[in-house]
Scaffold this motif. Structure first.
Motif, PDB file in Angstrom:
ATOM      1  N   ARG A 154       0.822  -1.214   0.000  1.00 57.08           N
ATOM      2  CA  ARG A 154       0.000   0.000   0.000  1.00 57.08           C
ATOM      3  C   ARG A 154       0.855   1.263   0.000  1.00 57.08           C
ATOM      4  NH1 ARG A 154      -4.400  -2.193   4.531  1.00 57.08           N
ATOM      5  NH2 ARG A 154      -5.778  -3.267   3.044  1.00 57.08           N
ATOM      6  N   ALA A 155       1.917   1.241   0.786  1.00 58.21           N
ATOM      7  CA  ALA A 155       2.769   2.432   0.877  1.00 58.21           C
ATOM      8  C   ALA A 155       3.460   2.730  -0.450  1.00 58.21           C
ATOM      9  CB  ALA A 155       3.804   2.245   1.986  1.00 58.21           C
TER      10      ALA A 155
ATOM     11  N   GLU B 209     -11.142   1.160  -3.661  1.00 65.34           N
ATOM     12  CA  GLU B 209     -10.784   1.504  -2.283  1.00 65.34           C
ATOM     13  C   GLU B 209     -11.671   0.758  -1.292  1.00 65.34           C
ATOM     14  OE1 GLU B 209      -8.750   2.965   0.848  1.00 65.34           O
ATOM     15  OE2 GLU B 209      -8.195   3.200  -1.264  1.00 65.34           O
TER      16      GLU B 209
ATOM     17  N   ALA C  18       2.493   1.857  -3.479  1.00 65.52           N
ATOM     18  CA  ALA C  18       1.517   2.301  -4.479  1.00 65.52           C
ATOM     19  C   ALA C  18       1.114   3.754  -4.235  1.00 65.52           C
ATOM     20  CB  ALA C  18       0.301   1.386  -4.446  1.00 65.52           C
ATOM     21  N   ARG C  19       0.852   4.091  -2.980  1.00 66.90           N
ATOM     22  CA  ARG C  19       0.448   5.469  -2.657  1.00 66.90           C
ATOM     23  C   ARG C  19       1.556   6.461  -3.004  1.00 66.90           C
ATOM     24  NH1 ARG C  19      -1.921   3.275   2.209  1.00 66.90           N
ATOM     25  NH2 ARG C  19      -4.199   3.379   2.108  1.00 66.90           N
ATOM     26  N   ALA C  20       2.785   6.095  -2.683  1.00 68.47           N
ATOM     27  CA  ALA C  20       3.911   7.018  -2.855  1.00 68.47           C
ATOM     28  C   ALA C  20       4.164   7.348  -4.318  1.00 68.47           C
ATOM     29  CB  ALA C  20       5.168   6.428  -2.230  1.00 68.47           C
TER      30      ALA C  20
ATOM     31  N   ARG D  26     -10.400  -2.424   0.431  1.00 67.21           N
ATOM     32  CA  ARG D  26      -9.445  -2.425   1.544  1.00 67.21           C
ATOM     33  C   ARG D  26     -10.042  -3.081   2.783  1.00 67.21           C
ATOM     34  NH1 ARG D  26      -5.164   1.784   3.757  1.00 67.21           N
ATOM     35  NH2 ARG D  26      -4.932   0.964   5.861  1.00 67.21           N
TER      36      ARG D  26
ATOM     37  N   GLY E 151       1.552   7.501  -6.572  1.00 66.98           N
ATOM     38  CA  GLY E 151       0.289   7.926  -7.153  1.00 66.98           C
ATOM     39  C   GLY E 151      -0.497   6.814  -7.808  1.00 66.98           C
ATOM     40  N   ASN E 152      -0.329   5.609  -7.321  1.00 66.59           N
ATOM     41  CA  ASN E 152      -0.947   4.432  -7.946  1.00 66.59           C
ATOM     42  C   ASN E 152      -1.837   3.697  -6.941  1.00 66.59           C
ATOM     43  OD1 ASN E 152      -1.502   2.460  -9.879  1.00 66.59           O
ATOM     44  ND2 ASN E 152       0.390   1.318  -9.491  1.00 66.59           N
ATOM     45  N   TRP E 153      -2.573   4.468  -6.126  1.00 66.62           N
ATOM     46  CA  TRP E 153      -3.502   3.865  -5.164  1.00 66.62           C
ATOM     47  C   TRP E 153      -4.826   4.599  -5.215  1.00 66.62           C
ATOM     48  CZ3 TRP E 153      -3.363  -0.581  -2.591  1.00 66.62           C
ATOM     49  CH2 TRP E 153      -4.352  -0.805  -1.629  1.00 66.62           C
ATOM     50  N   PRO E 154      -5.932   3.872  -5.307  1.00 70.40           N
ATOM     51  CA  PRO E 154      -6.033   2.422  -5.467  1.00 70.40           C
ATOM     52  C   PRO E 154      -5.278   1.935  -6.711  1.00 70.40           C
ATOM     53  CG  PRO E 154      -8.183   3.356  -4.967  1.00 70.40           C
ATOM     54  CD  PRO E 154      -7.278   4.505  -5.259  1.00 70.40           C
TER      55      PRO E 154
ATOM     56  N   SER F 113      -3.368  -6.166  -4.805  1.00 70.70           N
ATOM     57  CA  SER F 113      -3.353  -5.214  -3.684  1.00 70.70           C
ATOM     58  C   SER F 113      -3.680  -5.877  -2.363  1.00 70.70           C
ATOM     59  CB  SER F 113      -4.344  -4.070  -3.942  1.00 70.70           C
ATOM     60  OG  SER F 113      -5.682  -4.533  -3.916  1.00 70.70           O
TER      61      SER F 113
END
Length: 472
Positions: free
Chosen positions: A145-146, A357, A148-150, A360, A152-155, A405
């Motif tokens: 998750r971290a 999302e 992907a978020r970092a 999750r 810009g790929n979350w979700p 994910s």
């Protein structure tokens, strides 16, 4: 002259007896065998527990422990699981535990060219899902998750990338070193080699050489002929070792093999479903013959479930939910595997399906229920696979992204979800090009002289093996 540097000692993971005891003790705890006394003897001698995310402990075991490890493995094999009545391995016994076992039937799917078109989407889907999951294989859920978020790929919506990633986060959650150079978005140039594609290739060769009447011994001989030992892992590597030691199937699956209920057989089953459209029972029976070379009980059920669900989808009449029901129909209803699939489906239905999302909460619930298992075990991954496909309603991008994910065996779950969702999509053109274009219609492999083969060629060869009969 420079000073010679001694090479580090060779560590062949997944096969050393001193590494296997911890894994077998963990397996005993999961299947209800009373092994506390053996565990105490192992700890008292200095033996290590099972590592959480590897085949061997980071600290090499004392070689003097090997004789004790071999004795304890054999003692553990003599213990009887209280779950064995509900989780048989024999096919006759499995069928008897499945009140909804489907009748054998065949479906006519149109011309061979039409079948090949659908199967090309399935092959491509398998590759896409595997490739998406490769860089984060072995990483914990928080790390996936971290990362992907970092970026810009979350979700999750596209292949992972290292572009713009904070170095400190990259150091905390390092990509899978075996695959990041070929599976991050900026590096993809064709489909790199992976066991999740190697085994379907072997299944194709198996049917081409031996036909649909193959036996488990034929699978074994094909492995020895075409599969390099270094491309095997977990239960497959143990089975390979056992073959070389002169042990024959089904002993290859049982002898000193603590990975016999892990996910490996499930990644070998797609071809049997692809070639039996509308006939889940026949597909499951073929998957059983393959799986029992290396797996037992829940490990075998993983292969039968995938084969049956795939066969139902290949029949052209079912949606993803019907395919999952067909998969469940060939699994003993009281087994841990069947309960996990039902749990995953129910968890997915309990959450809104409008956005990724929302998945999750489903994943957190699954990890709360099954997080005590090793990340490669068949049971938790079955729950996640069923949940991902259900929550995405079989839509391709949603299915592969949810499967990856959710963590655990990211490339294997992504591959199986992608194969089934690709098959349901019906044609390569139905899959978004952002996923398929980087594959360049090229698959790398060390299996059977197939390196560089195209997915279109694989689809045509698979279509030629399809068992079809006119509808009444």
């Amino acid at each position: 002259m420079g000073t010679a540097v001694a090479a580090p000692p060779l560590r062949v993971t997944w096969v050393q007896p001193e590494d296997l005891v911890g894994h077998e003790l963990r397996q005993a705890a999961e299947d209800g065998r009373e092994a506390d006394g053996i565990a105490r003897r192992w700890r008292a001698a200095g033996g290590a527990p099972a590592p959480e995310r590897a085949g061997a402990s980071a600290v090499p075991s004392d070689p003097s422990l090997r004789p004790l490890a071999e004795r304890l493995l054999d003692e553990l094999a003599l213990l009887t699981s209280p779950l064995s009545e509900d989780e048989p391995t024999g096919l006759t016994e499995i069928v008897a535990k499945c009140p909804q076992w489907p009748p054998e039937r065949h479906e006519l799917m149109g011309s061979q060219a039409a079948v090949a078109c659908r199967l090309e989407a399935a092959w491509l889907g398998r590759a896409v899902g595997c490739l998406l999951g490769k860089p984060v294989e072995k990483l914990p859920l928080d790390g996936i998750r971290a990362l992907a978020r970092a970026t810009g790929n979350w979700p999750l919506a596209s292949y992972f990338t290292a572009a713009g990633l904070d170095p400190s986060l990259a150091a905390r959650y390092p990509w899978n070193r075996r695959s990041s150079t070929t599976s991050l978005a900026e590096n993809i140039d064709g489909m790199p080699e992976d066991d999740d594609l190697n085994y379907p290739l072997l299944g194709l060769l198996l049917l081409e050489r031996h036909g649909h009447g193959f036996g488990t011994g034929d699978v074994a001989r094909l492995w020895l002929d075409e599969l390099p030992a270094g491309r095997t892992f977990t239960a497959e590597r143990i089975a390979y070792r056992n073959l070389l030691d002169g042990i024959e199937p089904p002993g290859t699956a049982r002898y000193r093999n603590p990975f016999r209920e892990w996910i490996g057989a499930g990644i070998r089953a797609d071809v049997y479903g692809w070639t039996h459209p509308g006939d889940p029972a026949a597909a499951a029976a073929q998957a059983w013959r393959d799986a029992t070379l290396s797996h037992t009980a829940n490990g075998v059920y993983g292969a039968m479930f995938v084969a049956a669900a795939t066969a139902e989808a290949a029949g052209g009449r079912a949606d993803v939910h019907g395919a999952l029901r067909a998969g469940l129909a060939v699994i003993p209803v009281r087994s841990r595997f069947a309960r996990a699939v039902r749990f995953g489906i129910a968890a997915a239905r309990d959450e809104p399906t409008g956005t990724a999302e929302g998945f999750r909460a489903v994943v957190d619930r699954l990890h709360g229920a099954y997080g005590h298992h090793h990340w490669v075990h068949a049971v938790p991954n079955a729950a996640l696979l069923a949940a991902a496909l259900t929550h995405a309603d079989g839509e391709f991008s949603g299915a592969v992204c949810r499967a990856v994910s959710g963590g655990w065996d990211t490339d294997s779950n992504g591959a199986t979800a992608g194969a089934l969702a690709g098959l349901l999509a019906g044609a390569p053109a139905a899959l978004p090009r952002r996923w398929t274009a980087p594959l360049r219609n090229r698959l790398a492999t060390s299996v059977g002289g197939l390196d560089g083969i195209g997915f279109d060629t694989l689809a045509r060869r698979t279509a030629a093996l399809t068992v079809r009969a006119p509808r009444p």
